[in-house]
Design a protein around this motif. Sequence first.
Motif, PDB file in Angstrom:
ATOM      1  N   ASN A  61       0.863  -1.179   0.000  1.00  0.00           N
ATOM      2  CA  ASN A  61       0.000   0.000   0.000  1.00  0.00           C
ATOM      3  C   ASN A  61       0.906   1.236   0.000  1.00  0.00           C
ATOM      4  OD1 ASN A  61       0.706   0.643   2.692  1.00  0.00           O
ATOM      5  ND2 ASN A  61      -0.964  -0.597   3.501  1.00  0.00           N
ATOM      6  N   ILE A  62       0.305   2.398  -0.053  1.00  0.00           N
ATOM      7  CA  ILE A  62       1.087   3.631  -0.211  1.00  0.00           C
ATOM      8  C   ILE A  62       2.001   3.887   0.995  1.00  0.00           C
ATOM      9  CG2 ILE A  62      -0.701   5.180   0.681  1.00  0.00           C
ATOM     10  CD1 ILE A  62       0.143   7.117  -1.641  1.00  0.00           C
ATOM     11  N   GLN A  63       1.510   3.596   2.187  1.00  0.00           N
ATOM     12  CA  GLN A  63       2.319   3.815   3.389  1.00  0.00           C
ATOM     13  C   GLN A  63       3.542   2.899   3.398  1.00  0.00           C
ATOM     14  OE1 GLN A  63       0.231   3.205   7.067  1.00  0.00           O
ATOM     15  NE2 GLN A  63       2.057   3.519   8.309  1.00  0.00           N
ATOM     16  N   VAL A  98       6.157   4.146   0.795  1.00  0.00           N
ATOM     17  CA  VAL A  98       6.901   5.336   1.230  1.00  0.00           C
ATOM     18  C   VAL A  98       7.910   4.961   2.309  1.00  0.00           C
ATOM     19  CG1 VAL A  98       6.692   7.585   2.369  1.00  0.00           C
ATOM     20  CG2 VAL A  98       5.109   6.964   0.531  1.00  0.00           C
ATOM     21  N   SER A 144       4.233  -2.038  -7.482  1.00  0.00           N
ATOM     22  CA  SER A 144       3.426  -1.273  -6.522  1.00  0.00           C
ATOM     23  C   SER A 144       4.299  -0.361  -5.671  1.00  0.00           C
ATOM     24  CB  SER A 144       2.597  -2.200  -5.647  1.00  0.00           C
ATOM     25  OG  SER A 144       3.402  -3.097  -4.921  1.00  0.00           O
ATOM     26  N   GLU A 145       5.484  -0.817  -5.282  1.00  0.00           N
ATOM     27  CA  GLU A 145       6.388   0.036  -4.504  1.00  0.00           C
ATOM     28  C   GLU A 145       6.745   1.293  -5.295  1.00  0.00           C
ATOM     29  OE1 GLU A 145      10.917  -0.055  -2.617  1.00  0.00           O
ATOM     30  OE2 GLU A 145       9.972  -1.927  -3.229  1.00  0.00           O
ATOM     31  N   TRP A 174       5.208   2.717  -8.051  1.00  0.00           N
ATOM     32  CA  TRP A 174       4.096   3.600  -8.419  1.00  0.00           C
ATOM     33  C   TRP A 174       3.449   4.268  -7.214  1.00  0.00           C
ATOM     34  CZ3 TRP A 174       4.094   5.516 -12.965  1.00  0.00           C
ATOM     35  CH2 TRP A 174       4.603   4.785 -14.030  1.00  0.00           C
ATOM     36  N   TRP A 175       3.341   3.574  -6.074  1.00  0.00           N
ATOM     37  CA  TRP A 175       2.789   4.215  -4.872  1.00  0.00           C
ATOM     38  C   TRP A 175       3.713   5.332  -4.391  1.00  0.00           C
ATOM     39  CZ3 TRP A 175      -2.000   4.228  -4.137  1.00  0.00           C
ATOM     40  CH2 TRP A 175      -2.807   3.096  -4.211  1.00  0.00           C
ATOM     41  N   PHE A 176       5.033   5.093  -4.437  1.00  0.00           N
ATOM     42  CA  PHE A 176       5.964   6.130  -4.003  1.00  0.00           C
ATOM     43  C   PHE A 176       5.895   7.337  -4.931  1.00  0.00           C
ATOM     44  CE2 PHE A 176      10.172   8.158  -3.699  1.00  0.00           C
ATOM     45  CZ  PHE A 176      10.148   8.477  -2.349  1.00  0.00           C
ATOM     46  N   LEU A 180       3.307   8.286  -6.708  1.00  0.00           N
ATOM     47  CA  LEU A 180       2.039   8.963  -6.433  1.00  0.00           C
ATOM     48  C   LEU A 180       2.126   9.811  -5.171  1.00  0.00           C
ATOM     49  CD1 LEU A 180      -0.974   9.392  -7.111  1.00  0.00           C
ATOM     50  CD2 LEU A 180      -1.448   7.411  -5.669  1.00  0.00           C
ATOM     51  N   ALA A 181       2.727   9.271  -4.112  1.00  0.00           N
ATOM     52  CA  ALA A 181       2.874  10.030  -2.863  1.00  0.00           C
ATOM     53  C   ALA A 181       3.709  11.289  -3.102  1.00  0.00           C
ATOM     54  CB  ALA A 181       3.524   9.153  -1.792  1.00  0.00           C
TER      55      ALA A 181
END
Length: 143
Positions: free
Chosen positions: A32-34, A37, A54-55, A57-59, A61-62
């Motif tokens: 997840n995003i948390q 990050v 996912s690591e 793209w979530w980072f 996006l954040a």
Amino acid sequence: MGNKTQAALWGGSKWIASAAKIGGSQRELFMNIQQAVETCFRKYVDFSGRASRSEYWWFLLAYLIVAIVGRLINQYIPIAVILVVLLPLMAVTVRRLHDIGKSGWMILIGLIPIIGMLVLIYLYVQPSQPGANRWGSSDALAS
């Protein structure tokens, strides 16, 4: 999306490996995003190893959210955000390229206007290379 995948994306269990049938069995790790990050800042100078899609793209996006919100508050905040996030973003980008079996030096393709960025985006969305490669095993992503 299955319930396990949704749980991983929205803060469910810490790690969930999902098997997808694309020319064989392939494991993909979801964060997840948390978690993304935290992992990126913990490995901010680690240019070895691998990073899941996912690591990465979530980072990214954040980073974009913080930069945009910062810009709405003050015109100089995005500069500070870039300075803080530059090294972790470069490290996760290199690890993402390693995950698909490419050298981290491929990041330099981005210096070619337009075409270079399109090639890099294409590479970033590729699924993880199954099993082990020069930069580690796909099982090591969970550690």
